[in-house]
Design an enzyme around this catalytic site. Sequence first.
Site, PDB file in Angstrom:
ATOM      1  N   ASP A  55       0.852  -1.191   0.000  1.00 47.91           N
ATOM      2  CA  ASP A  55       0.000   0.000   0.000  1.00 47.91           C
ATOM      3  C   ASP A  55       0.883   1.234   0.000  1.00 47.91           C
ATOM      4  O   ASP A  55       1.917   1.272   0.677  1.00 47.91           O
ATOM      5  CB  ASP A  55      -0.925   0.016   1.222  1.00 47.91           C
ATOM      6  CG  ASP A  55      -2.042   1.046   1.077  1.00 47.91           C
ATOM      7  OD1 ASP A  55      -3.171   0.653   0.754  1.00 47.91           O
ATOM      8  OD2 ASP A  55      -1.771   2.246   1.291  1.00 47.91           O
ATOM      9  N   LYS A  81      -0.262   2.740   5.971  1.00 49.55           N
ATOM     10  CA  LYS A  81      -1.212   1.648   6.210  1.00 49.55           C
ATOM     11  C   LYS A  81      -0.527   0.284   6.247  1.00 49.55           C
ATOM     12  O   LYS A  81      -0.887  -0.580   7.054  1.00 49.55           O
ATOM     13  CB  LYS A  81      -2.303   1.664   5.140  1.00 49.55           C
ATOM     14  CG  LYS A  81      -3.256   2.832   5.274  1.00 49.55           C
ATOM     15  CD  LYS A  81      -4.339   2.804   4.206  1.00 49.55           C
ATOM     16  CE  LYS A  81      -5.260   4.006   4.354  1.00 49.55           C
ATOM     17  NZ  LYS A  81      -6.312   4.052   3.318  1.00 49.55           N
ATOM     18  N   ASP A 125      -7.832   0.459  -5.217  1.00 47.88           N
ATOM     19  CA  ASP A 125      -8.902   1.433  -5.401  1.00 47.88           C
ATOM     20  C   ASP A 125      -9.007   1.927  -6.839  1.00 47.88           C
ATOM     21  O   ASP A 125      -9.658   2.931  -7.093  1.00 47.88           O
ATOM     22  CB  ASP A 125      -8.688   2.634  -4.470  1.00 47.88           C
ATOM     23  CG  ASP A 125      -7.340   3.334  -4.702  1.00 47.88           C
ATOM     24  OD1 ASP A 125      -6.585   2.897  -5.603  1.00 47.88           O
ATOM     25  OD2 ASP A 125      -7.048   4.318  -3.999  1.00 47.88           O
ATOM     26  N   THR A 129      -4.346  -0.409 -11.569  1.00 45.95           N
ATOM     27  CA  THR A 129      -3.610  -1.441 -10.842  1.00 45.95           C
ATOM     28  C   THR A 129      -4.230  -2.809 -11.064  1.00 45.95           C
ATOM     29  O   THR A 129      -3.520  -3.812 -11.201  1.00 45.95           O
ATOM     30  CB  THR A 129      -3.570  -1.116  -9.343  1.00 45.95           C
ATOM     31  OG1 THR A 129      -2.996   0.181  -9.152  1.00 45.95           O
ATOM     32  CG2 THR A 129      -2.753  -2.140  -8.582  1.00 45.95           C
ATOM     33  N   CYS A 169     -11.126  -9.806 -20.388  1.00 45.46           N
ATOM     34  CA  CYS A 169     -12.262 -10.401 -21.107  1.00 45.46           C
ATOM     35  C   CYS A 169     -13.576  -9.747 -20.690  1.00 45.46           C
ATOM     36  O   CYS A 169     -14.498  -9.595 -21.494  1.00 45.46           O
ATOM     37  CB  CYS A 169     -12.367 -11.902 -20.808  1.00 45.46           C
ATOM     38  SG  CYS A 169     -11.080 -12.948 -21.487  1.00 45.46           S
ATOM     39  N   CYS A 181     -14.997   6.079  -3.364  1.00 43.32           N
ATOM     40  CA  CYS A 181     -15.453   6.329  -1.998  1.00 43.32           C
ATOM     41  C   CYS A 181     -15.442   7.813  -1.673  1.00 43.32           C
ATOM     42  O   CYS A 181     -16.223   8.283  -0.859  1.00 43.32           O
ATOM     43  CB  CYS A 181     -14.574   5.567  -1.012  1.00 43.32           C
ATOM     44  SG  CYS A 181     -14.667   3.773  -1.181  1.00 43.32           S
ATOM     45  N   CYS A 240      -8.336 -12.513 -26.524  1.00 42.07           N
ATOM     46  CA  CYS A 240      -8.008 -11.577 -25.449  1.00 42.07           C
ATOM     47  C   CYS A 240      -6.489 -11.382 -25.396  1.00 42.07           C
ATOM     48  O   CYS A 240      -5.731 -12.352 -25.349  1.00 42.07           O
ATOM     49  CB  CYS A 240      -8.509 -12.116 -24.110  1.00 42.07           C
ATOM     50  SG  CYS A 240      -8.010 -11.101 -22.699  1.00 42.07           S
TER      51      CYS A 240
END
Length: 338
Positions: A55, A81, A125, A129, A169, A181, A240
Site C-alpha cells: 500500500d 497503512k 482502489d 492497478t 475479457c 469512496c 483476449c
Amino acid sequence: MTERYSRQQLFTPIGQEGQQLLRKKHVLVVGAGALGSAVGEALVRAGVGKLTIVDRDYVEMSNLQRQQLYTEQDAAQKIPKAIAAQKRFACINSDVDIDARIVDADVTLLTDLAQDIDLMIDGTDNFDTRFVMNDIAQKYQIPWIYGSCVGSYGATYTILPGDTPCLHCLLNAVPNTGMTCDTAGIISPAVQITAAYEVAEAFKLLTGNTDALRGTFLTFDVWQNSHFEMKIGAAKNPSCPSCGEAPIYPHLSYDNQTKTAVLCGRDAVQIRPATARDYDLAQLAQTLSVHGDVQHNPFLLSCQLPTERLVIFKDGRVLVHGTHDIQYAKNLYYRLLG
C-alpha cells in the site's frame, strides 16, 4: 497452535490437511485500505503462512469509519497503512510471516513478487492497478480475486488463469460506474460483505477446495437489498490480449501504464492515464462539486480543493497544482477519479 485453529479444522472441508496447506501458502494483498485490511486480518487469523501487503497510502481519520484495523493514533501520526497493518497482524498472530511494502503496486514490484506467491487478492482502489494485476496473474499463472465496493454496492470475482475469463475479457461486462469512496461515499457493511466473499474464495483456493469456488461474477447492494450472480464463462475471449491464444499482456508494457511527471517550475504534477478517456465534463463537475469550487468549459474542468487544484482535460489528462509529490498527486487522482 492446534487449539488456535481447532474450530477452523473442525470445518470438514478444511480439516487438519487444509490447515497444513494454508500454513504453507504465501498470499499477496494489494491495498491495505478497507478491503485489503479486512482480508489481510482474516487470513492472518486463519493461519496463512506468509502475507505480503502492499500500500502506498497512510492512515487518515476519514478511514476509521470503515477500516476496522486502524486506530485514532495511527491517523494522528499518519502511519503508513502497510506498517500499521503489519503491527496489528503481528499482535494477532505472531506465527505468520508479514511482509509490508510502502510502495506503489507497479509492474516492476508485482513482477518481482509474482515469483513466490500462491494467490493475489484485490484491495486496491483503481482499475489501472487491477489490470496490471490481471496481466501478472495471466503471465505467471497465479489465481487472483477481484473485489471492489463503493456506497452500499460490492462486487467480487475469482479469476483462474487458463480456466476462467480474465478481467480484460470482462471489460465490457463488468459494471464500472466510475464512482469512488471520495465521490459517492461508502458504508462499512459493503466492505465487510465484499471482504467475506473474497476470503471465502481464498480459503477454497488455498486449501485445495477448488471444486467449491463460486464461478460467478457476484454483485450486491446491501442498502437496496439486491444480490445478483452472473455466469460469465462464455465471456472468455480466445483473442483476449491478456489470456487468449496469443497473449501479449498489454498492461505490463510502458505504453499502457499511467504516466506521471513533475512540471518544472510550476509546483504541479501531470498524470496521463494508460488509455485516453472521454469525460463528460458537466457530469464530472457535478460529482466533484462536493469537494470544492468547480468550473468547466468544453475542453477542461478545474476543481479547487482546500490546498490543491485539479485541472482535468476531456481526454483524461490531469494536472495537480499545489504539489510536486507524485505519490500524493496519484492518491488524489485515484480517490477522485477512480
